[in-house]
Design a protein around this motif. Structure first.
Motif, PDB file in Angstrom:
ATOM      1  N   LEU A  15       1.509  10.276  -3.098  1.00 29.87           N
ATOM      2  CA  LEU A  15       0.838  10.590  -1.826  1.00 29.87           C
ATOM      3  C   LEU A  15       1.808  10.552  -0.652  1.00 29.87           C
ATOM      4  O   LEU A  15       1.515  11.142   0.399  1.00 29.87           O
ATOM      5  CB  LEU A  15      -0.322   9.607  -1.588  1.00 29.87           C
ATOM      6  N   ALA A  26       0.832  -1.208   0.000  1.00 26.88           N
ATOM      7  CA  ALA A  26       0.000   0.000   0.000  1.00 26.88           C
ATOM      8  C   ALA A  26       0.866   1.257   0.000  1.00 26.88           C
ATOM      9  O   ALA A  26       0.584   2.230  -0.723  1.00 26.88           O
ATOM     10  CB  ALA A  26      -0.931  -0.011   1.217  1.00 26.88           C
ATOM     11  N   VAL A  27       1.944   1.254   0.803  1.00 31.01           N
ATOM     12  CA  VAL A  27       2.843   2.413   0.855  1.00 31.01           C
ATOM     13  C   VAL A  27       3.522   2.627  -0.491  1.00 31.01           C
ATOM     14  O   VAL A  27       3.652   3.763  -0.967  1.00 31.01           O
ATOM     15  CB  VAL A  27       3.886   2.226   1.980  1.00 31.01           C
ATOM     16  N   ALA A  79       1.071   4.059  -2.898  1.00 28.70           N
ATOM     17  CA  ALA A  79       0.836   5.454  -2.533  1.00 28.70           C
ATOM     18  C   ALA A  79       2.011   6.325  -2.963  1.00 28.70           C
ATOM     19  O   ALA A  79       1.838   7.473  -3.408  1.00 28.70           O
ATOM     20  CB  ALA A  79       0.602   5.569  -1.035  1.00 28.70           C
ATOM     21  N   HIS A  80       3.220   5.772  -2.852  1.00 27.25           N
ATOM     22  CA  HIS A  80       4.406   6.490  -3.295  1.00 27.25           C
ATOM     23  C   HIS A  80       4.369   6.736  -4.810  1.00 27.25           C
ATOM     24  O   HIS A  80       4.696   7.834  -5.281  1.00 27.25           O
ATOM     25  CB  HIS A  80       5.647   5.685  -2.917  1.00 27.25           C
TER      26      HIS A  80
END
Length: 395
Positions: free
Chosen positions: A394, A385-386, A389-390
């Motif tokens: 985000l 998820a990170v 998002a990167h």
């Protein structure tokens, strides 16, 4: 990654360790160091530790599932046998995409290191990358496996070179040299770990070699902490040492050949040659073994009717020729197109998704130690998820 052509039950612990470590270090540290340092700054070593923890949890889940089922095979086989037919099909497609990206990273790295050592025009590195893939494709089409003894020798040689490089750099350790102009903060540790997770890819193919292991249940249960711990240790040491020799900014700027630069800084031309040899052997071996194992996965999926029938056909040498050629062609295209950061991050997305699913499957089947498999599931999907998002800007 490797699948040696050995008689049943002939792979001892040392050979199995070499297969797993050879797969993980096959191109990982040679191609990803600049990527992780640019993402995590002076916390880059912690990114490798975090990635290693997720890899260890996944290895534990894989070993537990394999021993419980007592059969060779990876996540595709597990899901298929548990009647998760559609999910099994998707997992195979995703895995094959990951192996294509990984093969492209290895070939790109092969070309970059040889091109840097030889010098010459700009077309030389992609040409060398193409040569690597074409050569390993020819070997695979002849059905040639790789002897466990050869794999052990290659692994020992490259680990010795990396250990020497790490020792030389750490002897000049200065924490100030790890700083970069803009420190990304602790979120960068997670981004770094997620971005280079493909550096830990490779141990999962031990499940395909399960039937070839001596005392297979005991060996499979013992091997993951030994192999993944070895890879994580060398990654952390090299990550701390290389900036001492070249400077952190140089590692980020010349990430695709950072270890060559470090070898040259340490020992001059002999250091450059030694690191180039280690990189070439590692990446060529990894390309060969990745094509070997992924083509056989494609053959199995094709025989189940979830890929075109042609991919399941074998030539006179027992090699699934169309699967090998298709995977090699895709890998070659991506390797020649370049863009190391994109290839590494794309492969990491794939393997975080697959490994998170593998941990979740171990939780569902109640195999292994839940205090390992459950955090492994959470960490893998959180890192995924990170990373996404990167990509979206985000974080």
């Amino acid at each position: 990654m490797n699948s040696p052509q050995e008689e049943k039950g002939q792979l001892g612990l040392a050979a199995v360790w070499a297969i797993a470590v050879g797969g993980m270090v096959g191109g990982g540290i040679f191609s990803t160091l600049g990527v992780v340092i640019s993402a995590a700054g002076h916390w880059a070593a912690l990114s490798f530790v975090l990635g290693g923890l997720v890899a260890y949890a996944t290895g534990h889940s894989l070993a537990a599932l394999t021993v419980d089922k007592d059969e060779a095979g990876g996540i595709y086989t597990f899901l298929r046998d548990l009647k998760f037919v559609r999910l099994a099909k998707w997992s195979a497609w995703v895995l094959l995409a990951g192996y294509v990206l990984t093969c492209a990273v290895y070939a790109y790295t092969f070309g970059a290191y040889l091109g840097h050592a030889i010098g010459g025009p700009g077309w030389l590195p992609p040409a060398m990358a193409a040569v690597a893939i074409l050569s390993m494709t020819a070997i695979n089409l002849r059905g040639a496996g790789q002897a466990a003894g050869v794999e052990i020798a290659i692994v020992v040689l490259k680990l010795a070179i990396l250990a020497a490089l790490a020792a030389f750099g750490l002897s000049q350790f200065d924490a100030a040299k790890l700083e970069i102009a803009q420190q990304p903060g602790l979120i960068g540790v997670v981004v770094g770990a997620a971005s280079v997770f493909m550096a830990y890819e490779g141990f999962e193919l031990l499940a395909y070699d399960y039937d070839e292991m001596k005392d297979r249940k005991k060996t499979m249960s013992r091997i993951m902490p030994l192999a993944i711990g070895s890879a994580a240790l060398i990654y952390v040491l090299v990550c701390l040492a290389v900036p001492m020799l070249t400077g952190t900014q140089a590692v980020i700027k010349d990430g695709e050949v950072a270890l060559s630069q470090a070898g040259q800084a340490a020992l001059g031309t002999p250091g450059l040659i030694a690191v180039t040899i280690a990189a070439a052997l590692s990446t060529a071996s990894a390309i060969n073994a990745t094509l070997f194992s992924s083509a056989r996965l494609a053959r199995e999926v094709a025989q189940d009717g979830d890929l075109p029938e042609a991919l399941g056909k074998q030539n006179s040498h027992g090699s699934p020729q169309w699967a090998v050629l298709a995977l090699a062609a895709l890998s070659l295209t991506l390797a020649v197109m370049g863009g190391l950061d994109g290839l590494v991050s794309g492969a990491s997305v794939v393997f975080l998704l697959v490994f998170g699913t593998l941990n979740a499957l171990a939780v569902k089947e109640n195999v292994g130690k839940r205090w390992i498999t459950l955090p492994g599931t959470v960490l893998a999907f959180a890192a995924l998820a990170v990373l996404l998002a990167h990509f979206a800007g985000l974080v």
